[in-house]
Scaffold this motif. Structure first.
Motif, PDB file in Angstrom:
ATOM      1  N   ILE A 120      12.988 -20.137  14.871  1.00 36.79           N
ATOM      2  CA  ILE A 120      12.222 -18.910  14.696  1.00 36.79           C
ATOM      3  C   ILE A 120      13.002 -18.033  13.723  1.00 36.79           C
ATOM      4  O   ILE A 120      14.181 -17.757  13.948  1.00 36.79           O
ATOM      5  CB  ILE A 120      12.015 -18.160  16.020  1.00 36.79           C
ATOM      6  N   LYS A 121      12.345 -17.608  12.660  1.00 36.04           N
ATOM      7  CA  LYS A 121      12.965 -16.691  11.711  1.00 36.04           C
ATOM      8  C   LYS A 121      12.428 -15.291  11.950  1.00 36.04           C
ATOM      9  O   LYS A 121      11.206 -15.087  12.026  1.00 36.04           O
ATOM     10  CB  LYS A 121      12.690 -17.121  10.269  1.00 36.04           C
ATOM     11  N   LEU A 122      13.341 -14.329  12.072  1.00 34.55           N
ATOM     12  CA  LEU A 122      12.983 -12.968  12.445  1.00 34.55           C
ATOM     13  C   LEU A 122      13.291 -11.987  11.318  1.00 34.55           C
ATOM     14  O   LEU A 122      14.366 -12.042  10.717  1.00 34.55           O
ATOM     15  CB  LEU A 122      13.753 -12.554  13.699  1.00 34.55           C
ATOM     16  N   PHE A 123      12.346 -11.073  11.085  1.00 33.29           N
ATOM     17  CA  PHE A 123      12.527 -10.035  10.075  1.00 33.29           C
ATOM     18  C   PHE A 123      11.970  -8.719  10.618  1.00 33.29           C
ATOM     19  O   PHE A 123      10.887  -8.696  11.220  1.00 33.29           O
ATOM     20  CB  PHE A 123      11.802 -10.392   8.776  1.00 33.29           C
ATOM     21  N   GLY A 124      12.686  -7.634  10.406  1.00 32.47           N
ATOM     22  CA  GLY A 124      12.250  -6.340  10.911  1.00 32.47           C
ATOM     23  C   GLY A 124      12.439  -5.232   9.896  1.00 32.47           C
ATOM     24  O   GLY A 124      13.258  -5.344   8.968  1.00 32.47           O
ATOM     25  N   HIS A 125      11.682  -4.153  10.077  1.00 30.46           N
ATOM     26  CA  HIS A 125      11.826  -2.980   9.210  1.00 30.46           C
ATOM     27  C   HIS A 125      11.326  -1.750   9.959  1.00 30.46           C
ATOM     28  O   HIS A 125      10.402  -1.831  10.776  1.00 30.46           O
ATOM     29  CB  HIS A 125      11.034  -3.150   7.913  1.00 30.46           C
ATOM     30  N   SER A 126      11.938  -0.614   9.660  1.00 27.06           N
ATOM     31  CA  SER A 126      11.594   0.638  10.328  1.00 27.06           C
ATOM     32  C   SER A 126      11.604   1.771   9.311  1.00 27.06           C
ATOM     33  O   SER A 126      12.413   1.759   8.368  1.00 27.06           O
ATOM     34  CB  SER A 126      12.605   0.927  11.447  1.00 27.06           C
ATOM     35  N   LYS A 127      10.717   2.743   9.482  1.00 31.26           N
ATOM     36  CA  LYS A 127      10.663   3.895   8.572  1.00 31.26           C
ATOM     37  C   LYS A 127      10.355   5.161   9.375  1.00 31.26           C
ATOM     38  O   LYS A 127       9.460   5.167  10.222  1.00 31.26           O
ATOM     39  CB  LYS A 127       9.595   3.691   7.498  1.00 31.26           C
ATOM     40  N   MET A 128      11.103   6.198   9.090  1.00 32.20           N
ATOM     41  CA  MET A 128      10.925   7.482   9.753  1.00 32.20           C
ATOM     42  C   MET A 128       9.594   8.122   9.362  1.00 32.20           C
ATOM     43  O   MET A 128       9.152   8.044   8.215  1.00 32.20           O
ATOM     44  CB  MET A 128      12.089   8.405   9.370  1.00 32.20           C
ATOM     45  N   GLY A 129       8.949   8.765  10.303  1.00 26.38           N
ATOM     46  CA  GLY A 129       7.728   9.497  10.035  1.00 26.38           C
ATOM     47  C   GLY A 129       8.026  10.894   9.508  1.00 26.38           C
ATOM     48  O   GLY A 129       9.154  11.218   9.152  1.00 26.38           O
ATOM     49  N   TYR A 130       6.991  11.725   9.479  1.00 27.00           N
ATOM     50  CA  TYR A 130       7.184  13.108   9.011  1.00 27.00           C
ATOM     51  C   TYR A 130       6.186  14.006   9.724  1.00 27.00           C
ATOM     52  O   TYR A 130       5.201  13.548  10.313  1.00 27.00           O
ATOM     53  CB  TYR A 130       7.007  13.200   7.486  1.00 27.00           C
ATOM     54  N   GLY A 131       6.440  15.295   9.664  1.00 28.07           N
ATOM     55  CA  GLY A 131       5.570  16.262  10.291  1.00 28.07           C
ATOM     56  C   GLY A 131       6.363  17.404  10.885  1.00 28.07           C
ATOM     57  O   GLY A 131       7.602  17.437  10.792  1.00 28.07           O
ATOM     58  N   PRO A 132       5.672  18.361  11.532  1.00 27.10           N
ATOM     59  CA  PRO A 132       6.352  19.507  12.137  1.00 27.10           C
ATOM     60  C   PRO A 132       7.422  19.058  13.136  1.00 27.10           C
ATOM     61  O   PRO A 132       7.171  18.196  13.976  1.00 27.10           O
ATOM     62  CB  PRO A 132       5.213  20.257  12.838  1.00 27.10           C
ATOM     63  N   GLU A 184      10.398 -12.946   3.817  1.00 30.22           N
ATOM     64  CA  GLU A 184      11.502 -12.043   4.107  1.00 30.22           C
ATOM     65  C   GLU A 184      11.121 -10.570   3.968  1.00 30.22           C
ATOM     66  O   GLU A 184      11.768  -9.700   4.544  1.00 30.22           O
ATOM     67  CB  GLU A 184      12.687 -12.336   3.174  1.00 30.22           C
ATOM     68  N   SER A 185      10.069 -10.286   3.210  1.00 25.47           N
ATOM     69  CA  SER A 185       9.690  -8.889   2.969  1.00 25.47           C
ATOM     70  C   SER A 185       8.416  -8.475   3.689  1.00 25.47           C
ATOM     71  O   SER A 185       7.918  -7.369   3.475  1.00 25.47           O
ATOM     72  CB  SER A 185       9.516  -8.653   1.464  1.00 25.47           C
ATOM     73  N   VAL A 186       7.881  -9.330   4.562  1.00 25.21           N
ATOM     74  CA  VAL A 186       6.597  -9.019   5.205  1.00 25.21           C
ATOM     75  C   VAL A 186       6.703  -7.817   6.137  1.00 25.21           C
ATOM     76  O   VAL A 186       5.832  -6.946   6.145  1.00 25.21           O
ATOM     77  CB  VAL A 186       6.047 -10.244   5.965  1.00 25.21           C
ATOM     78  N   ALA A 187       7.761  -7.744   6.944  1.00 28.45           N
ATOM     79  CA  ALA A 187       7.902  -6.624   7.880  1.00 28.45           C
ATOM     80  C   ALA A 187       7.933  -5.303   7.115  1.00 28.45           C
ATOM     81  O   ALA A 187       7.265  -4.328   7.493  1.00 28.45           O
ATOM     82  CB  ALA A 187       9.164  -6.783   8.723  1.00 28.45           C
ATOM     83  N   GLU A 188       8.698  -5.258   6.025  1.00 29.17           N
ATOM     84  CA  GLU A 188       8.763  -4.045   5.214  1.00 29.17           C
ATOM     85  C   GLU A 188       7.400  -3.734   4.596  1.00 29.17           C
ATOM     86  O   GLU A 188       6.988  -2.567   4.522  1.00 29.17           O
ATOM     87  CB  GLU A 188       9.813  -4.194   4.118  1.00 29.17           C
ATOM     88  N   ALA A 189       6.685  -4.778   4.170  1.00 28.03           N
ATOM     89  CA  ALA A 189       5.365  -4.579   3.564  1.00 28.03           C
ATOM     90  C   ALA A 189       4.368  -4.018   4.578  1.00 28.03           C
ATOM     91  O   ALA A 189       3.537  -3.169   4.237  1.00 28.03           O
ATOM     92  CB  ALA A 189       4.857  -5.891   2.979  1.00 28.03           C
ATOM     93  N   ILE A 190       4.419  -4.494   5.823  1.00 31.14           N
ATOM     94  CA  ILE A 190       3.539  -3.960   6.867  1.00 31.14           C
ATOM     95  C   ILE A 190       3.814  -2.474   7.067  1.00 31.14           C
ATOM     96  O   ILE A 190       2.895  -1.642   7.132  1.00 31.14           O
ATOM     97  CB  ILE A 190       3.736  -4.710   8.194  1.00 31.14           C
ATOM     98  N   VAL A 191       5.097  -2.123   7.177  1.00 34.19           N
ATOM     99  CA  VAL A 191       5.479  -0.722   7.391  1.00 34.19           C
ATOM    100  C   VAL A 191       5.028   0.136   6.206  1.00 34.19           C
ATOM    101  O   VAL A 191       4.504   1.242   6.389  1.00 34.19           O
ATOM    102  CB  VAL A 191       7.004  -0.611   7.604  1.00 34.19           C
ATOM    103  N   THR A 192       5.205  -0.361   4.991  1.00 32.35           N
ATOM    104  CA  THR A 192       4.782   0.376   3.799  1.00 32.35           C
ATOM    105  C   THR A 192       3.279   0.582   3.778  1.00 32.35           C
ATOM    106  O   THR A 192       2.787   1.668   3.440  1.00 32.35           O
ATOM    107  CB  THR A 192       5.230  -0.375   2.532  1.00 32.35           C
ATOM    108  N   GLU A 193       2.519  -0.465   4.142  1.00 29.75           N
ATOM    109  CA  GLU A 193       1.061  -0.349   4.189  1.00 29.75           C
ATOM    110  C   GLU A 193       0.626   0.672   5.238  1.00 29.75           C
ATOM    111  O   GLU A 193      -0.278   1.495   4.989  1.00 29.75           O
ATOM    112  CB  GLU A 193       0.445  -1.712   4.497  1.00 29.75           C
ATOM    113  N   CYS A 194       1.259   0.639   6.388  1.00 29.13           N
ATOM    114  CA  CYS A 194       0.925   1.607   7.436  1.00 29.13           C
ATOM    115  C   CYS A 194       1.236   3.038   6.992  1.00 29.13           C
ATOM    116  O   CYS A 194       0.456   3.961   7.229  1.00 29.13           O
ATOM    117  CB  CYS A 194       1.677   1.280   8.719  1.00 29.13           C
TER     118      CYS A 194
END
Length: 350
Positions: free
Chosen positions: A41-53, A287-297
């Motif tokens: 199983i190959k695992l890839f992850g990515h996280s991005k901070m949100g924004y707002g008040p 390798e870049s799918v997790a980051e791409a999902i986060v970017t799309e969201c």
């Protein structure tokens, strides 16, 4: 075409227990010719901070553990909330990962589904105990969690809160986006029953005399007002039926299973399970799918805020209406040993 909610999923909670039992039986009765041994199983992850008040830090975290002991994998997403949400998310992540790393002999001795599910629950129980004794105030802060524990071909899904796990399965006739977790919301009948039995109330927040936002659980007019019924932390709400025991499902993975995506609600608030699976299928490299999902969201959150759509709100009150949640995704790609490889390994063994 994608089919959804094969386990019952998050879209329709009515008749949940009946559906859950039926679907699990279907999983366990899969054609055995489909069950090739898991290769990796190959695992890839990515996280991005949100924004707002009042948004100052990312409260999500994630974990990926590839073959941390023989034939075992673990991956998880933690979605913190409250003033100490970042600390809760990261601490729970560390506690559970350490628990797994320190128990290789115990893991190897696990012989069946019941024992493995109990082991997973023990990891969460240990994390809750450590949060309580950490010295940090988790009275009204905590974390949701979606975690996956794979032993050979058996997959165990432990969930607390409103994050989600989705499995993509491709058969000769159809493509399936299979939701493997159930949201723990106050409106879910079995969760609601426990909260009320423990003395809690389930109501929406009242602002200027009008109910706003999702249903939440309350001890009184002051709080805690949490929108989930299971989390790690949130100690005040534990007095009125919120629990830290995860709901654990299990399935047997087959060569029809191509990948799995887990994510915080920052993903699922703007993309459906089928959309995420379709997105993964079209994207390369892996390798870049997790980051791409986060970017799309993130792009979808931005567009909703630009158009000021009401479903883009991250808070109940008018001044919290628009913003973007933290977004985290982990993807697992499955590779199985084919028949030729299996024959070779059998010959080598003897």
């Amino acid at each position: 075409m994608f089919l959804l909610n094969w386990f019952g999923g998050n879209s329709n909670q009515s008749g949940k227990n009946k559906k859950k039992k039926k679907k699990q039986n279907v999983v366990q009765n899969l054609n055995k010719t489909l069950i090739n041994p898991m290769k990796e199983i190959k695992l890839f992850g990515h996280s991005k901070m949100g924004y707002g008040p009042k948004k100052t830090e990312c409260q999500d975290s994630y974990c990926t553990m590839e073959r941390f002991t023989e034939d075992c994998y673990f991956f998880a997403v933690y979605d913190g909330h409250g003033s100490s949400g970042k600390e809760a998310s990261q601490a729970a992540n560390d506690y559970i990962q350490t628990f797994l790393e320190k128990n290789p002999k115990r893991i190897k001795a696990l012989q069946n589904d019941k024992q493995r599910e109990s082991f997973l629950k023990s990891a969460f129980k240990n994390a809750e105990a450590k949060l309580r004794s950490s010295g940090i105030d988790y009275s009204n802060s905590g974390t949701c969690a979606i975690s996956i524990f794979v032993v050979k071909n058996m997959c165990y899904i432990a969930n607390l809160g409103d994050s989600r796990a989705v499995l993509f399965r491709q058969t000769a006739k159809e493509k399936l986006a299979i939701e493997l977790s159930y949201d723990h919301k106050p409106t879910r009948p079995d969760e609601k029953e426990r909260i009320i039995r423990c003395g809690g109330k389930i109501e929406r927040l009242i602002h200027d005399g009008q109910p706003v936002g999702p249903y939440r659980i309350w001890a009184d007019d002051e709080g805690p007002g949490i929108a989930m019924t299971r989390t790690l932390g949130d100690l005040q709400a534990k007095k009125i039926g919120l629990i830290s025991e995860p709901e654990v499902q299990h399935i047997e993975l087959t060569k029809q299973d191509k990948f799995m995506v887990i994510g915080s609600d920052g993903v699922w608030d703007v993309m459906s399970s089928a959309e995420v699976c379709g997105f993964v299928l079209k994207h390369e490299p892996k390798e870049s799918v997790a980051e791409a999902i986060v970017t799309e969201c993130r792009s979808r959150w931005d567009e909703m805020n630009k158009q000021k759509k009401t479903n883009s709100k991250i808070g109940d009150l008018p001044y919290l209406k628009f913003g973007c949640d933290d977004i985290t995704a982990v993807i697992a790609y499955f590779t199985f040993i084919d028949e030729l490889e299996d024959n070779y390994f059998q010959q080598q063994r003897y």
